[in-house]
Design a protein around this motif. Structure first.
Motif, short mmCIF file in Angstrom:
data_model
loop_
_atom_site.label_atom_id
_atom_site.label_comp_id
_atom_site.label_asym_id
_atom_site.label_seq_id
_atom_site.Cartn_x
_atom_site.Cartn_y
_atom_site.Cartn_z
N GLU A 38 -12.19 15.19 30.68
CA GLU A 38 -11.27 16.12 31.34
C GLU A 38 -12.05 17.21 32.10
OE1 GLU A 38 -8.30 19.59 29.82
OE2 GLU A 38 -8.16 17.66 28.78
N VAL A 39 -13.07 17.75 31.47
CA VAL A 39 -13.89 18.79 32.10
C VAL A 39 -14.63 18.22 33.30
CG1 VAL A 39 -15.92 20.26 31.74
CG2 VAL A 39 -14.10 20.23 30.05
N ASN A 40 -15.17 17.01 33.18
CA ASN A 40 -15.88 16.38 34.29
C ASN A 40 -14.96 16.14 35.47
OD1 ASN A 40 -18.34 16.37 32.98
ND2 ASN A 40 -18.09 14.31 32.16
N LYS A 41 -13.72 15.71 35.21
CA LYS A 41 -12.76 15.51 36.29
C LYS A 41 -12.45 16.82 37.00
CE LYS A 41 -10.39 11.46 34.44
NZ LYS A 41 -9.14 10.92 33.87
N LYS A 42 -12.28 17.88 36.23
CA LYS A 42 -12.01 19.19 36.83
C LYS A 42 -13.18 19.67 37.67
CE LYS A 42 -8.64 20.93 33.50
NZ LYS A 42 -8.34 21.95 32.48
#
Length: 128
Positions: free
Chosen positions: A64-68
């Motif tokens: 999720e953090v990488n996508k953001k």
């Protein structure tokens, strides 16, 4: 450390090490995302009455953090491109030199008359 723990779990495929490694995964989660996010993750899983493993929570949160981060980088890149295009559209381009200005500049430098080069040296074009 995370990679080492993954390697250990991967090498022991036949055994379930989650009772031992779950505490380590929780520590990694807290270090990476903070204690408040860890508490929030526990609350969310309790509300949905789902069993969870800290490894799964860690990997899900990391994705999720990488996508953001990728989305933010794309927005920043597009803003830079828009700004570059705006600057390019405002740029003034000179295609030809104006001869009148050039002559005025030359005559001002030479005291009102222009000198042109010849094979014998400089000749005054207006003989007096």
């Amino acid at each position: 450390m995370v990679e080492q723990l993954r390697c250990v779990e991967k090498s022991t495929r036949g055994r379930d090490l989650s009772p031992v490694t779950d505490k380590l995964w929780r520590n990694f989660y807290v270090e990476e995302f903070g204690a408040s996010r860890a508490d929030q993750a526990v609350e969310n899983t309790k509300k949905s009455n789902a069993a969870f493993k800290w490894k799964e929570l860690y990997e899900t949160k990391l994705e999720e953090v990488n996508k953001k981060e990728k989305k933010a980088a794309e927005r920043l890149k597009s803003r830079y491109q828009m700004e570059a295009a705006r600057k390019q559209s405002r740029r003034v381009v000179c295609t030809e030199a104006e001869e009148g200005r050039e002559r005025d500049y030359q005559s001002a430098r030479s005291g009102g008359f222009s000198l042109r080069p010849s094979s014998e040296g400089f000749i005054d074009p207006s003989p007096c």
